[in-house]
Motif scaffolding. Structure first.
Motif, mmCIF file in Angstrom:
data_model
loop_
_atom_site.group_PDB
_atom_site.id
_atom_site.type_symbol
_atom_site.label_atom_id
_atom_site.label_comp_id
_atom_site.label_asym_id
_atom_site.label_seq_id
_atom_site.Cartn_x
_atom_site.Cartn_y
_atom_site.Cartn_z
ATOM 1 N N PHE A 137 92.417 -65.556 -43.242
ATOM 2 C CA PHE A 137 93.780 -65.911 -42.832
ATOM 3 C C PHE A 137 93.904 -65.972 -41.312
ATOM 4 O O PHE A 137 94.670 -66.781 -40.787
ATOM 5 N N VAL B 126 95.420 -69.258 -39.451
ATOM 6 C CA VAL B 126 96.531 -69.220 -38.499
ATOM 7 C C VAL B 126 96.093 -69.750 -37.143
ATOM 8 O O VAL B 126 96.810 -70.530 -36.502
ATOM 9 N N VAL C 17 101.278 -68.414 -46.081
ATOM 10 C CA VAL C 17 100.544 -67.716 -45.024
ATOM 11 C C VAL C 17 101.119 -66.330 -44.773
ATOM 12 O O VAL C 17 100.414 -65.316 -44.867
#
Length: 431
Positions: free
Chosen positions: A274, A278, A236
């Motif tokens: 992303f 998250v 990540v």
């Protein structure tokens, strides 16, 4: 009576005497007269409180869910108390010092997990044994899978440290009737120190004392866990950092390639994905916002700005060449590009005519060429500034600007995330 019958009688009496000795005799001594009542607190002096000592062992951390803010633990809870009605002299019973009984046979405190997220049930099972010693000391060791609440502080995710607690309470008794005490100030851990992506770094146990001075019937068992961040860093954090710097490369790509707009939109969509990933791994909590979430949002915002700037540049590049370039943009193009300015070096030859000894540049009489005077000079030749030159200057400016901004944001966010500091109690809430 025949000899065979006599032998059978003797054998039966021997077996009966064998079965009635030892543990069976203790059982008959304690429960045979039907005077023991498991519903009554086991003290002879009713003003004497029953002291229940507690110790806790963590077998495994099954799961810690930050989104739901719950933690699953496999734990063994040990309770110790004295039952004054379950005592005997070992010398009278073949030196037997303890026996095992089902937990439903004896009195035990009704203790439950106060901050459980599941239905409150009694600890242990009906078939679970308790150990009763000759001096009346009772040991009860139920093993349970506890699911408790745990307010997650995700500000430093994935470099975060969490503190979770289990609060045990004895229901139905006052602090003057049942006093709960912790045998130790820490929790034993029977695992290998880390499980489910977490490492247990500290444990503690404490009893809550009420304001009026009486012992309250609460035991708080806390454990501090540190996340193992390698998985999130590789899958990540680093991809987001690389995408944020890759986004700046759009200013290196020439406009005439026709790929600037598609490149910047692709990077923007990747950052948006992303951001969703998250956010999906973090609780919906406005009080504690993850720094990684802030970093992804800033990177996405910068990507939007870069996309807008890129579209404007493409528009400028394709403007009508006949439209004049403002002087301020011409100066900027000369300053931030190397193709709009040329410096040269050359020679200048001077011819001088003279007539009758007098120097003149106009007379044609007796014209004579004197030796050439040659010297070097520098000249500044500025190319004509066009709109493509302006776009190229903008590329250089924005490449430097967004590179500095990206580096600054990345360094600041990373430094704040890995900074070592104590956990704030108010970040976890009151249990």
């Amino acid at each position: 009576m025949s000899r065979t019958s006599m032998m059978m009688l003797i054998l039966w009496m021997y077996i009966a005497s064998a079965y009635s000795s030892g543990g069976h005799d203790i059982w008959n001594y304690l429960f045979g007269n039907n005077t023991y009542n498991k519903e009554v607190r086991p003290v002879k002096d009713w003003s004497t409180p029953t002291v229940v000592n507690i110790s806790l062992s963590i077998i495994a951390v099954i799961d810690f869910n930050e989104v739901k803010q719950t933690i699953f633990l496999t734990s063994k809870v040990s309770f110790f108390w004295v039952d004054e009605f379950l005592q005997w002299n070992p010398t009278d019973f073949e030196n037997i010092s303890h026996i095992h009984l089902e937990q439903t046979r004896v009195w035990k405190p009704y203790i439950f997990l106060e901050n459980s997220v599941t239905k409150q049930t009694e600890l242990g099972t009906n078939s679970l044994k308790v150990i009763v010693n000759h001096d009346g000391k009772v040991e009860w060791n139920p093993t349970e899978v506890f699911q408790t609440t745990c307010a997650a502080d995700v500000r430093k995710f994935p470099f975060d440290t969490q503190k979770c607690s289990m609060v045990f309470e004895a229901f139905g008794y006052t602090g003057k009737e049942v006093k709960m005490q912790s045998l130790e100030d820490h929790i034993d851990f029977h695992g290998y120190g880390s499980t489910a992506g977490w490492t247990i770094v500290e444990t503690e146990m404490e009893a809550i004392v009420s304001d009026d001075g009486d012992d309250d019937i609460h035991i708080i068992c806390s454990l501090t866990l540190r996340r193992n961040p390698v998985y999130f860093i590789l899958n990540v954090f680093l991809p987001i950092v690389l995408l944020s710097f890759m986004n700046i490369c759009v200013f290196i790509l020439p406009v005439q390639s026709g790929e600037k707009a598609s490149f910047v939109i692709t990077v923007f969509l990747a950052l948006a994905v992303f951001l969703t990933i998250v956010s999906g791994n973090l609780p919906e909590n406005s009080d504690n916002v993850s720094m990684l979430n802030v970093y992804v949002f800033i990177s996405t915002l910068l990507s939007v700005l870069i996309a807008i700037v890129t579209i404007v540049q493409i528009r400028l590049y394709h403007r009508d060449p006949e439209l004049p370039v403002p002087n301020c943009l011409q100066s900027m193009a000369h300053l931030f590009t190397t193709h709009a300015k040329k410096f040269g070096k050359g020679k200048t030859t001077v011819k001088i005519k003279h007539s009758n000894g007098r120097m003149s540049g106009l007379s044609h009489d007796e014209e004579q060429e004197i030796p050439t005077v040659a010297y070097n000079t520098f000249f500044d030749e500025r190319e004509k500034v066009t709109w493509p030159f302006v776009v190229k200057a903008f590329d250089n400016i924005f490449l430097l600007f967004f590179l500095v901004v990206n580096l600054t944001v990345t360094i600041v966010i990373f430094a704040l995330a890995v900074r070592n500091e104590e956990l704030q109690e108010d970040a976890h809430g009151e249990h």
